[in-house]
Design an enzyme around this catalytic site. Structure first.
Site, PDB file in Angstrom:
ATOM      1  N   CYS A  50       0.732  -1.209  -0.062  1.00 44.53           N
ATOM      2  CA  CYS A  50       0.006  -0.254   0.008  1.00 44.53           C
ATOM      3  C   CYS A  50       0.814   1.290   0.041  1.00 44.53           C
ATOM      4  CB  CYS A  50      -0.878  -0.127   1.148  1.00 44.53           C
ATOM      5  SG  CYS A  50      -1.948  -1.495   1.257  1.00 44.53           S
ATOM      6  N   HIS A 104      -1.349   6.490   2.092  1.00 46.59           N
ATOM      7  CA  HIS A 104      -1.608   5.478   3.305  1.00 46.59           C
ATOM      8  C   HIS A 104      -1.276   6.259   4.678  1.00 46.59           C
ATOM      9  CE1 HIS A 104      -0.939   1.279   4.763  1.00 46.59           C
ATOM     10  NE2 HIS A 104      -0.500   1.888   5.550  1.00 46.59           N
TER      11      HIS A 104
END
Length: 522
Positions: A50, A104
Protein backbone atom coordinates in the site's frame (compact mmCIF):
# COMPACT_ATOMS: atom_id res chain seq x y z
CA UNK A 1 -12.41 26.45 -17.04
CA UNK A 2 -11.05 22.89 -16.80
CA UNK A 3 -12.73 19.68 -15.85
CA UNK A 4 -13.23 18.44 -12.30
CA UNK A 5 -11.53 15.21 -11.30
CA UNK A 6 -13.05 12.32 -9.35
CA UNK A 7 -10.18 9.97 -8.52
CA UNK A 8 -11.31 6.59 -7.12
CA UNK A 9 -8.58 4.38 -5.69
CA UNK A 10 -9.38 0.96 -4.25
CA UNK A 11 -7.30 -0.98 -1.75
CA UNK A 12 -5.94 -4.35 -2.96
CA UNK A 13 -8.28 -4.74 -5.95
CA UNK A 14 -7.05 -6.99 -8.72
CA UNK A 15 -9.03 -6.74 -11.98
CA UNK A 16 -11.69 -9.32 -11.08
CA UNK A 17 -14.37 -7.25 -12.80
CA UNK A 18 -16.87 -7.98 -15.54
CA UNK A 19 -15.27 -5.34 -17.77
CA UNK A 20 -11.96 -7.24 -17.49
CA UNK A 21 -13.60 -10.46 -18.64
CA UNK A 22 -14.20 -12.08 -15.25
CA UNK A 23 -17.21 -14.37 -15.68
CA UNK A 24 -18.02 -14.89 -12.01
CA UNK A 25 -17.97 -11.43 -10.48
CA UNK A 26 -20.99 -9.09 -10.31
CA UNK A 27 -19.67 -5.56 -10.84
CA UNK A 28 -22.35 -3.77 -12.87
CA UNK A 29 -21.53 -0.22 -11.77
CA UNK A 30 -17.81 -0.41 -12.44
CA UNK A 31 -18.64 -2.14 -15.74
CA UNK A 32 -21.00 0.72 -16.60
CA UNK A 33 -18.18 3.21 -15.90
CA UNK A 34 -15.91 1.10 -18.13
CA UNK A 35 -18.48 1.23 -20.91
CA UNK A 36 -17.97 5.03 -21.01
CA UNK A 37 -14.21 4.92 -20.44
CA UNK A 38 -10.91 3.91 -21.94
CA UNK A 39 -9.86 0.78 -20.07
CA UNK A 40 -6.22 -0.28 -19.76
CA UNK A 41 -5.98 -4.05 -19.55
CA UNK A 42 -2.22 -4.03 -18.83
CA UNK A 43 -1.72 -1.53 -16.01
CA UNK A 44 0.80 -2.22 -13.24
CA UNK A 45 1.71 -0.81 -9.82
CA UNK A 46 5.34 0.03 -9.03
CA UNK A 47 5.40 -1.96 -5.77
CA UNK A 48 2.75 -4.39 -4.56
CA UNK A 49 2.19 -2.92 -1.11
CA UNK A 50 0.00 0.00 0.00
CA UNK A 51 2.22 2.85 1.19
CA UNK A 52 5.03 2.57 -1.39
CA UNK A 53 2.57 2.23 -4.29
CA UNK A 54 0.43 5.18 -3.20
CA UNK A 55 3.35 7.50 -2.53
CA UNK A 56 4.76 6.49 -5.92
CA UNK A 57 1.67 7.29 -7.99
CA UNK A 58 0.70 10.36 -5.95
CA UNK A 59 4.17 11.88 -6.47
CA UNK A 60 4.79 10.45 -9.95
CA UNK A 61 8.12 8.99 -8.78
CA UNK A 62 9.31 5.40 -8.55
CA UNK A 63 10.07 3.72 -5.21
CA UNK A 64 13.83 4.13 -5.77
CA UNK A 65 13.20 7.89 -5.86
CA UNK A 66 10.67 8.13 -2.99
CA UNK A 67 12.97 5.71 -1.10
CA UNK A 68 9.86 4.26 0.47
CA UNK A 69 9.78 0.45 0.33
CA UNK A 70 8.11 0.01 3.71
CA UNK A 71 5.75 2.15 5.84
CA UNK A 72 8.19 4.08 7.96
CA UNK A 73 9.40 7.27 6.27
CA UNK A 74 7.95 10.49 4.87
CA UNK A 75 9.32 11.25 1.43
CA UNK A 76 9.53 15.04 1.92
CA UNK A 77 12.03 14.52 4.74
CA UNK A 78 13.68 11.26 3.73
CA UNK A 79 14.03 11.59 -0.06
CA UNK A 80 13.04 14.99 -1.51
CA UNK A 81 10.32 17.61 -1.18
CA UNK A 82 8.32 16.25 -4.12
CA UNK A 83 5.07 17.86 -5.17
CA UNK A 84 2.10 15.51 -5.33
CA UNK A 85 -0.66 15.21 -7.89
CA UNK A 86 -3.34 16.74 -5.59
CA UNK A 87 -0.88 19.48 -4.55
CA UNK A 88 -0.34 20.37 -8.22
CA UNK A 89 -4.10 20.59 -8.81
CA UNK A 90 -4.46 22.69 -5.64
CA UNK A 91 -1.73 25.09 -6.84
CA UNK A 92 -3.65 25.34 -10.11
CA UNK A 93 -6.84 26.58 -8.50
CA UNK A 94 -8.65 23.36 -7.63
CA UNK A 95 -10.26 22.56 -4.30
CA UNK A 96 -8.59 19.26 -3.42
CA UNK A 97 -10.42 16.80 -1.17
CA UNK A 98 -9.48 13.43 0.29
CA UNK A 99 -12.02 10.88 1.54
CA UNK A 100 -11.07 7.50 3.02
CA UNK A 101 -7.74 5.82 2.29
CA UNK A 102 -5.92 7.85 -0.37
CA UNK A 103 -2.46 8.35 1.09
CA UNK A 104 -1.51 5.46 3.36
CA UNK A 105 -2.11 6.84 6.87
CA UNK A 106 0.75 7.12 9.35
CA UNK A 107 4.33 8.29 9.14
CA UNK A 108 4.57 7.74 5.37
CA UNK A 109 2.18 10.68 4.88
CA UNK A 110 3.34 12.64 7.97
CA UNK A 111 0.36 11.46 10.10
CA UNK A 112 -1.75 13.98 8.17
CA UNK A 113 -2.30 12.42 4.72
CA UNK A 114 0.13 15.11 3.54
CA UNK A 115 -2.23 17.91 4.61
CA UNK A 116 -1.91 20.90 4.10
CA UNK A 117 0.41 20.37 1.09
CA UNK A 118 -1.92 18.10 -0.87
CA UNK A 119 -5.41 19.00 0.35
CA UNK A 120 -7.51 22.15 0.74
CA UNK A 121 -9.27 20.85 3.85
CA UNK A 122 -8.23 18.14 6.32
CA UNK A 123 -8.82 14.65 4.88
CA UNK A 124 -11.88 12.68 5.97
CA UNK A 125 -11.50 9.28 7.59
CA UNK A 126 -14.56 7.21 8.43
CA UNK A 127 -15.11 7.00 12.19
CA UNK A 128 -15.63 3.22 12.04
CA UNK A 129 -12.25 2.57 10.40
CA UNK A 130 -10.82 1.97 13.88
CA UNK A 131 -12.92 -1.21 14.25
CA UNK A 132 -11.56 -2.83 11.07
CA UNK A 133 -9.31 -5.28 12.90
CA UNK A 134 -11.46 -5.76 16.00
CA UNK A 135 -13.38 -8.92 16.82
CA UNK A 136 -16.53 -8.17 14.83
CA UNK A 137 -16.95 -11.47 12.96
CA UNK A 138 -19.42 -13.95 14.43
CA UNK A 139 -18.08 -17.50 14.48
CA UNK A 140 -20.13 -20.71 14.22
CA UNK A 141 -20.09 -20.81 18.03
CA UNK A 142 -21.74 -17.38 18.24
CA UNK A 143 -18.58 -15.75 19.66
CA UNK A 144 -16.84 -12.79 18.01
CA UNK A 145 -13.48 -13.16 16.25
CA UNK A 146 -10.99 -11.12 14.23
CA UNK A 147 -11.31 -13.32 11.14
CA UNK A 148 -10.06 -13.02 7.59
CA UNK A 149 -13.42 -14.18 6.17
CA UNK A 150 -15.90 -11.84 7.82
CA UNK A 151 -19.41 -11.37 6.37
CA UNK A 152 -21.34 -9.23 8.86
CA UNK A 153 -24.79 -7.95 9.72
CA UNK A 154 -24.22 -4.21 9.29
CA UNK A 155 -26.87 -3.36 11.88
CA UNK A 156 -24.77 -5.17 14.52
CA UNK A 157 -21.61 -3.22 13.64
CA UNK A 158 -20.38 -0.30 15.77
CA UNK A 159 -22.46 2.78 14.74
CA UNK A 160 -24.49 0.47 12.46
CA UNK A 161 -22.29 1.11 9.44
CA UNK A 162 -18.99 0.25 7.71
CA UNK A 163 -16.09 2.52 6.66
CA UNK A 164 -16.72 2.42 2.90
CA UNK A 165 -20.41 3.26 3.40
CA UNK A 166 -19.34 6.30 5.42
CA UNK A 167 -16.80 7.33 2.77
CA UNK A 168 -19.43 7.18 0.04
CA UNK A 169 -21.79 9.33 2.12
CA UNK A 170 -19.08 11.93 2.77
CA UNK A 171 -17.97 12.00 -0.88
CA UNK A 172 -21.60 12.56 -1.94
CA UNK A 173 -21.92 15.36 0.63
CA UNK A 174 -18.78 17.03 -0.76
CA UNK A 175 -20.06 16.74 -4.36
CA UNK A 176 -23.16 18.64 -3.28
CA UNK A 177 -21.06 21.33 -1.57
CA UNK A 178 -18.87 21.72 -4.66
CA UNK A 179 -21.94 22.02 -6.86
CA UNK A 180 -23.49 24.70 -4.64
CA UNK A 181 -20.22 26.67 -4.43
CA UNK A 182 -19.50 26.14 -8.13
CA UNK A 183 -15.90 25.26 -7.25
CA UNK A 184 -13.58 23.29 -9.49
CA UNK A 185 -12.52 20.20 -7.55
CA UNK A 186 -10.15 17.25 -7.40
CA UNK A 187 -11.93 14.73 -5.18
CA UNK A 188 -10.02 11.57 -4.25
CA UNK A 189 -12.07 8.73 -2.76
CA UNK A 190 -10.15 5.79 -1.30
CA UNK A 191 -12.14 2.61 -0.64
CA UNK A 192 -10.90 0.01 1.86
CA UNK A 193 -12.44 -3.17 0.53
CA UNK A 194 -11.41 -5.73 -0.71
CA UNK A 195 -8.42 -5.16 1.63
CA UNK A 196 -8.39 -7.68 4.48
CA UNK A 197 -10.25 -8.42 6.68
CA UNK A 198 -12.86 -9.41 4.10
CA UNK A 199 -15.56 -7.66 6.14
CA UNK A 200 -18.66 -6.76 4.13
CA UNK A 201 -22.47 -6.93 4.44
CA UNK A 202 -23.37 -10.63 4.56
CA UNK A 203 -26.08 -10.41 1.88
CA UNK A 204 -23.33 -10.18 -0.78
CA UNK A 205 -22.47 -13.82 -0.10
CA UNK A 206 -25.65 -14.91 -1.86
CA UNK A 207 -24.24 -13.65 -5.14
CA UNK A 208 -21.54 -16.34 -4.90
CA UNK A 209 -22.77 -19.81 -3.94
CA UNK A 210 -19.75 -21.77 -2.72
CA UNK A 211 -20.33 -24.52 -5.30
CA UNK A 212 -19.59 -21.97 -8.06
CA UNK A 213 -16.23 -21.04 -6.53
CA UNK A 214 -13.15 -22.81 -7.85
CA UNK A 215 -9.59 -22.86 -6.58
CA UNK A 216 -6.95 -20.78 -8.35
CA UNK A 217 -5.93 -22.42 -11.66
CA UNK A 218 -2.42 -22.97 -10.19
CA UNK A 219 -2.78 -23.34 -6.40
CA UNK A 220 0.67 -24.90 -5.97
CA UNK A 221 4.09 -23.34 -5.47
CA UNK A 222 5.79 -23.58 -8.89
CA UNK A 223 8.68 -26.02 -9.00
CA UNK A 224 11.13 -23.47 -10.39
CA UNK A 225 10.06 -20.50 -8.31
CA UNK A 226 13.14 -19.08 -6.56
CA UNK A 227 12.50 -19.09 -2.80
CA UNK A 228 13.32 -15.36 -2.63
CA UNK A 229 10.33 -14.64 -4.87
CA UNK A 230 7.81 -16.33 -2.56
CA UNK A 231 5.78 -14.25 -0.11
CA UNK A 232 4.61 -16.22 2.95
CA UNK A 233 1.36 -14.23 3.53
CA UNK A 234 2.00 -13.49 7.20
CA UNK A 235 -0.85 -10.98 7.46
CA UNK A 236 -3.55 -13.54 6.76
CA UNK A 237 -1.88 -16.14 9.02
CA UNK A 238 -2.46 -13.76 11.92
CA UNK A 239 -6.26 -13.68 11.52
CA UNK A 240 -8.14 -15.85 14.03
CA UNK A 241 -9.76 -18.17 11.47
CA UNK A 242 -6.49 -18.80 9.58
CA UNK A 243 -4.47 -19.18 12.76
CA UNK A 244 -6.87 -21.91 13.90
CA UNK A 245 -5.95 -23.93 10.79
CA UNK A 246 -2.37 -24.29 12.02
CA UNK A 247 -0.89 -24.08 8.53
CA UNK A 248 2.82 -24.81 8.21
CA UNK A 249 5.24 -21.95 7.46
CA UNK A 250 6.12 -20.78 4.84
CA UNK A 251 4.41 -22.75 2.07
CA UNK A 252 1.20 -23.96 3.65
CA UNK A 253 -0.99 -24.84 1.84
CA UNK A 254 -4.36 -23.71 3.15
CA UNK A 255 -7.09 -26.40 3.04
CA UNK A 256 -9.02 -26.36 -0.26
CA UNK A 257 -12.38 -25.55 1.29
CA UNK A 258 -10.92 -22.56 3.10
CA UNK A 259 -9.22 -21.36 -0.08
CA UNK A 260 -12.63 -21.34 -1.75
CA UNK A 261 -14.12 -19.39 1.16
CA UNK A 262 -11.43 -16.70 0.85
CA UNK A 263 -12.06 -16.45 -2.88
CA UNK A 264 -15.82 -16.30 -2.28
CA UNK A 265 -15.44 -13.48 0.26
CA UNK A 266 -13.03 -11.54 -1.94
CA UNK A 267 -15.61 -11.60 -4.73
CA UNK A 268 -18.39 -10.64 -2.30
CA UNK A 269 -16.28 -7.71 -1.07
CA UNK A 270 -15.78 -6.60 -4.69
CA UNK A 271 -19.55 -6.55 -5.25
CA UNK A 272 -19.98 -4.53 -2.04
CA UNK A 273 -17.35 -2.11 -3.38
CA UNK A 274 -19.18 -1.99 -6.72
CA UNK A 275 -22.34 -0.89 -4.92
CA UNK A 276 -20.44 1.99 -3.26
CA UNK A 277 -18.92 3.08 -6.58
CA UNK A 278 -22.39 2.90 -8.15
CA UNK A 279 -23.90 5.15 -5.47
CA UNK A 280 -21.03 7.63 -5.82
CA UNK A 281 -21.27 7.85 -9.63
CA UNK A 282 -25.05 8.10 -9.44
CA UNK A 283 -24.57 11.12 -7.15
CA UNK A 284 -22.26 12.69 -9.77
CA UNK A 285 -25.24 12.43 -12.16
CA UNK A 286 -27.58 13.83 -9.49
CA UNK A 287 -25.53 17.00 -9.04
CA UNK A 288 -25.31 17.40 -12.83
CA UNK A 289 -21.52 17.13 -13.00
CA UNK A 290 -21.08 14.01 -15.13
CA UNK A 291 -20.49 16.18 -18.19
CA UNK A 292 -17.70 18.19 -16.56
CA UNK A 293 -15.86 15.63 -14.43
CA UNK A 294 -13.06 13.26 -15.38
CA UNK A 295 -13.42 9.96 -13.49
CA UNK A 296 -10.39 7.75 -12.86
CA UNK A 297 -10.80 4.31 -11.33
CA UNK A 298 -7.81 2.26 -10.18
CA UNK A 299 -6.25 0.33 -7.27
CA UNK A 300 -2.96 0.52 -5.40
CA UNK A 301 -2.00 -3.05 -6.45
CA UNK A 302 -3.55 -6.51 -6.85
CA UNK A 303 -3.95 -9.45 -4.47
CA UNK A 304 -3.12 -13.11 -4.92
CA UNK A 305 -6.03 -15.52 -4.43
CA UNK A 306 -4.08 -18.76 -4.07
CA UNK A 307 -2.13 -18.58 -7.34
CA UNK A 308 1.39 -20.06 -6.89
CA UNK A 309 0.29 -21.15 -3.40
CA UNK A 310 0.37 -17.46 -2.41
CA UNK A 311 -2.11 -15.07 -0.82
CA UNK A 312 -2.09 -11.30 -0.42
CA UNK A 313 0.21 -8.93 -2.30
CA UNK A 314 3.96 -8.62 -1.61
CA UNK A 315 5.28 -10.15 -4.84
CA UNK A 316 6.22 -9.27 -8.42
CA UNK A 317 3.70 -11.58 -10.09
CA UNK A 318 0.97 -10.09 -12.28
CA UNK A 319 -1.67 -11.10 -9.74
CA UNK A 320 -0.02 -8.75 -7.21
CA UNK A 321 1.11 -5.93 -9.51
CA UNK A 322 -1.67 -5.68 -12.09
CA UNK A 323 -4.48 -3.22 -11.39
CA UNK A 324 -7.69 -2.06 -13.02
CA UNK A 325 -7.26 1.35 -14.66
CA UNK A 326 -9.90 3.31 -16.54
CA UNK A 327 -10.52 6.94 -17.45
CA UNK A 328 -13.88 8.52 -18.18
CA UNK A 329 -13.33 11.82 -19.98
CA UNK A 330 -16.54 13.56 -21.13
CA UNK A 331 -16.36 14.45 -24.81
CA UNK A 332 -13.25 12.32 -25.29
CA UNK A 333 -14.00 8.75 -24.23
CA UNK A 334 -17.71 9.35 -24.86
CA UNK A 335 -19.60 11.70 -27.12
CA UNK A 336 -20.37 14.84 -25.15
CA UNK A 337 -23.05 14.45 -22.54
CA UNK A 338 -25.87 16.96 -22.50
CA UNK A 339 -26.59 18.71 -19.21
CA UNK A 340 -28.86 16.61 -17.03
CA UNK A 341 -28.45 13.42 -19.07
CA UNK A 342 -27.81 10.39 -16.86
CA UNK A 343 -24.53 8.64 -17.56
CA UNK A 344 -24.31 6.55 -14.40
CA UNK A 345 -27.74 5.34 -13.26
CA UNK A 346 -27.26 3.15 -10.19
CA UNK A 347 -27.33 -0.58 -10.96
CA UNK A 348 -28.23 -3.04 -8.25
CA UNK A 349 -25.62 -5.85 -8.21
CA UNK A 350 -28.36 -8.24 -7.03
CA UNK A 351 -30.53 -7.77 -10.10
CA UNK A 352 -28.33 -6.46 -12.91
CA UNK A 353 -26.51 -9.04 -14.91
CA UNK A 354 -24.85 -6.73 -17.37
CA UNK A 355 -22.22 -7.39 -19.88
CA UNK A 356 -21.20 -3.97 -21.05
CA UNK A 357 -18.18 -3.67 -23.28
CA UNK A 358 -15.56 -1.04 -22.45
CA UNK A 359 -15.80 2.05 -24.65
CA UNK A 360 -12.19 1.63 -25.67
CA UNK A 361 -9.64 -0.89 -24.55
CA UNK A 362 -5.90 -0.54 -24.71
CA UNK A 363 -3.54 -3.47 -24.32
CA UNK A 364 -0.58 -1.11 -23.99
CA UNK A 365 1.53 -1.84 -20.93
CA UNK A 366 1.19 1.16 -18.61
CA UNK A 367 2.22 2.08 -15.07
CA UNK A 368 0.52 3.87 -12.18
CA UNK A 369 3.52 6.23 -11.96
CA UNK A 370 2.05 7.80 -15.15
CA UNK A 371 -1.15 8.91 -13.40
CA UNK A 372 0.17 12.34 -12.37
CA UNK A 373 1.19 13.47 -15.86
CA UNK A 374 -1.84 11.81 -17.47
CA UNK A 375 -4.34 13.58 -15.23
CA UNK A 376 -2.55 16.90 -15.61
CA UNK A 377 -2.79 16.55 -19.39
CA UNK A 378 -6.45 15.49 -19.35
CA UNK A 379 -7.36 18.44 -17.12
CA UNK A 380 -5.58 20.84 -19.46
CA UNK A 381 -2.84 21.72 -16.96
CA UNK A 382 0.77 21.97 -17.99
CA UNK A 383 2.26 18.47 -17.83
CA UNK A 384 5.08 18.37 -15.26
CA UNK A 385 8.49 17.96 -16.89
CA UNK A 386 10.23 14.60 -17.07
CA UNK A 387 12.59 14.07 -14.14
CA UNK A 388 16.34 14.22 -14.78
CA UNK A 389 18.40 11.06 -14.04
CA UNK A 390 18.67 12.01 -10.33
CA UNK A 391 15.83 14.16 -9.12
CA UNK A 392 16.01 14.23 -5.31
CA UNK A 393 16.47 18.03 -5.50
CA UNK A 394 13.65 18.60 -8.04
CA UNK A 395 10.28 19.44 -6.45
CA UNK A 396 8.12 19.10 -9.56
CA UNK A 397 8.86 16.48 -12.19
CA UNK A 398 7.58 13.05 -13.08
CA UNK A 399 9.06 9.65 -13.85
CA UNK A 400 5.96 8.44 -15.67
CA UNK A 401 5.09 9.83 -19.10
CA UNK A 402 1.45 10.71 -19.78
CA UNK A 403 -0.49 7.88 -21.42
CA UNK A 404 -3.06 10.15 -23.07
CA UNK A 405 -1.29 9.34 -26.35
CA UNK A 406 -2.78 5.82 -26.10
CA UNK A 407 -6.37 6.98 -25.61
CA UNK A 408 -7.55 6.86 -29.18
CA UNK A 409 -4.78 4.97 -30.90
CA UNK A 410 -6.38 1.85 -32.29
CA UNK A 411 -4.12 -1.14 -31.69
CA UNK A 412 -3.13 -1.48 -35.36
CA UNK A 413 -1.50 1.90 -35.70
CA UNK A 414 1.53 0.89 -33.68
CA UNK A 415 4.13 1.51 -36.35
CA UNK A 416 3.11 5.12 -36.86
CA UNK A 417 3.24 5.94 -33.17
CA UNK A 418 4.99 9.24 -32.90
CA UNK A 419 8.37 9.20 -31.28
CA UNK A 420 8.34 11.31 -28.14
CA UNK A 421 11.90 12.26 -27.25
CA UNK A 422 13.71 14.84 -25.26
CA UNK A 423 17.02 14.96 -23.45
CA UNK A 424 15.90 13.41 -20.21
CA UNK A 425 13.42 10.75 -21.28
CA UNK A 426 14.07 7.46 -22.95
CA UNK A 427 12.47 7.56 -26.38
CA UNK A 428 8.89 6.39 -26.27
CA UNK A 429 8.68 4.81 -29.68
CA UNK A 430 9.63 1.41 -28.32
CA UNK A 431 6.99 -0.91 -26.94
CA UNK A 432 6.23 0.36 -23.46
CA UNK A 433 7.19 -1.68 -20.39
CA UNK A 434 6.14 -1.55 -16.74
CA UNK A 435 8.64 -1.70 -13.89
CA UNK A 436 7.77 -3.03 -10.45
CA UNK A 437 10.00 -4.00 -7.55
CA UNK A 438 9.85 -5.83 -4.25
CA UNK A 439 12.32 -5.97 -1.36
CA UNK A 440 13.24 -9.08 0.63
CA UNK A 441 15.23 -9.57 3.84
CA UNK A 442 16.76 -12.90 2.75
CA UNK A 443 16.95 -15.55 0.04
CA UNK A 444 14.42 -17.78 1.77
CA UNK A 445 11.00 -16.89 3.21
CA UNK A 446 11.19 -15.29 6.68
CA UNK A 447 8.51 -13.96 9.04
CA UNK A 448 9.28 -10.47 7.65
CA UNK A 449 9.61 -11.37 3.95
CA UNK A 450 6.29 -9.72 3.07
CA UNK A 451 7.06 -6.38 4.67
CA UNK A 452 10.76 -5.98 5.51
CA UNK A 453 11.73 -2.71 7.18
CA UNK A 454 14.24 -0.63 5.24
CA UNK A 455 17.17 -1.57 7.50
CA UNK A 456 16.44 -5.29 6.96
CA UNK A 457 16.30 -5.21 3.15
CA UNK A 458 19.11 -7.25 1.58
CA UNK A 459 17.69 -8.10 -1.85
CA UNK A 460 15.57 -6.13 -4.30
CA UNK A 461 13.55 -7.91 -6.96
CA UNK A 462 13.42 -5.64 -10.01
CA UNK A 463 10.70 -6.76 -12.38
CA UNK A 464 9.80 -5.75 -15.89
CA UNK A 465 6.54 -6.52 -17.65
CA UNK A 466 6.45 -6.24 -21.41
CA UNK A 467 3.50 -7.27 -23.56
CA UNK A 468 5.25 -10.65 -24.05
CA UNK A 469 7.28 -11.31 -20.89
CA UNK A 470 7.50 -10.98 -17.13
CA UNK A 471 11.20 -10.75 -16.28
CA UNK A 472 12.53 -10.38 -12.73
CA UNK A 473 16.03 -10.26 -11.26
CA UNK A 474 16.59 -10.48 -7.51
CA UNK A 475 19.78 -8.52 -6.80
CA UNK A 476 21.89 -7.56 -3.79
CA UNK A 477 20.64 -4.32 -2.18
CA UNK A 478 22.29 -2.08 0.41
CA UNK A 479 19.73 -0.15 2.51
CA UNK A 480 22.34 2.25 3.92
CA UNK A 481 22.99 3.93 0.59
CA UNK A 482 19.97 2.63 -1.37
CA UNK A 483 22.16 0.90 -3.93
CA UNK A 484 21.33 -2.17 -5.96
CA UNK A 485 24.17 -4.29 -7.28
CA UNK A 486 23.14 -5.81 -10.62
CA UNK A 487 26.45 -7.70 -10.75
CA UNK A 488 25.19 -9.79 -7.82
CA UNK A 489 22.05 -11.56 -9.06
CA UNK A 490 20.66 -13.96 -6.46
CA UNK A 491 17.89 -15.40 -8.62
CA UNK A 492 15.87 -14.68 -11.73
CA UNK A 493 12.46 -15.35 -13.24
CA UNK A 494 11.28 -15.28 -16.83
CA UNK A 495 7.74 -16.10 -17.93
CA UNK A 496 6.35 -16.04 -21.46
CA UNK A 497 2.90 -14.45 -21.39
CA UNK A 498 1.53 -16.20 -24.47
CA UNK A 499 2.29 -19.78 -23.44
CA UNK A 500 2.30 -19.28 -19.65
CA UNK A 501 -0.23 -16.57 -18.78
CA UNK A 502 -0.34 -17.62 -15.12
CA UNK A 503 3.45 -17.43 -14.68
CA UNK A 504 3.99 -20.98 -13.47
CA UNK A 505 6.94 -22.08 -15.61
CA UNK A 506 10.08 -20.10 -14.92
CA UNK A 507 12.44 -20.42 -17.92
CA UNK A 508 15.12 -18.02 -16.63
CA UNK A 509 17.76 -20.74 -16.37
CA UNK A 510 17.23 -22.22 -19.83
CA UNK A 511 16.86 -19.13 -22.02
CA UNK A 512 19.16 -16.32 -23.04
CA UNK A 513 17.82 -13.00 -21.81
CA UNK A 514 20.71 -10.56 -22.01
CA UNK A 515 18.61 -8.07 -23.96
CA UNK A 516 15.97 -8.06 -21.19
CA UNK A 517 18.72 -7.56 -18.59
CA UNK A 518 20.04 -4.55 -20.55
CA UNK A 519 16.54 -3.12 -20.66
CA UNK A 520 16.01 -3.51 -16.91
CA UNK A 521 19.28 -1.64 -16.31
CA UNK A 522 17.62 1.13 -18.36
Amino acid sequence: DGMNVLFIVVDDLRPVLGCYGDKLVKSPNIDQLASQSIVFSNAYAQQAVCAPSRVSFLTGRRPDTTRLYDFYSYWRVHAGNYSTMPQYFKENGYVTLSVGKVFHPGVSSNYSDDYPYSWSIPPFHPSTEKYENDKTCRGKDGKLYANLVCPVDVTEMPSGTLPDIQSTEEAIRLLNVMKTNKQKFFLAVGYHKPHIPLRYPQEFLKLYPLENITLAPDPWVPEKLPSVAYNPWMDIRQRDDVEALNVSFPYGPLPDDFQRQIRQSYYAAVSYLDMQVGLLLNALDDVGLSNSTIVVFTADHGWSLGEHGEWAKYSNFDVATRVPLMFYVPGMTTSSVSQGERVFPYLDPFSHILSLVPQGQSKKVVELVSLFSTLAELAGLQVPPACPETSFHVALCTEGASIVRYFNASEEKVEEEKVVCDDTYRCFNEEPVAFSQYPRPADTPQWNSDKPKLKDIRIMGYSMRTIDYRYTVWVQFNPNNFSANFEDVHAGELYVVETDPNQDYNIYNNTSHGWLFKKILG
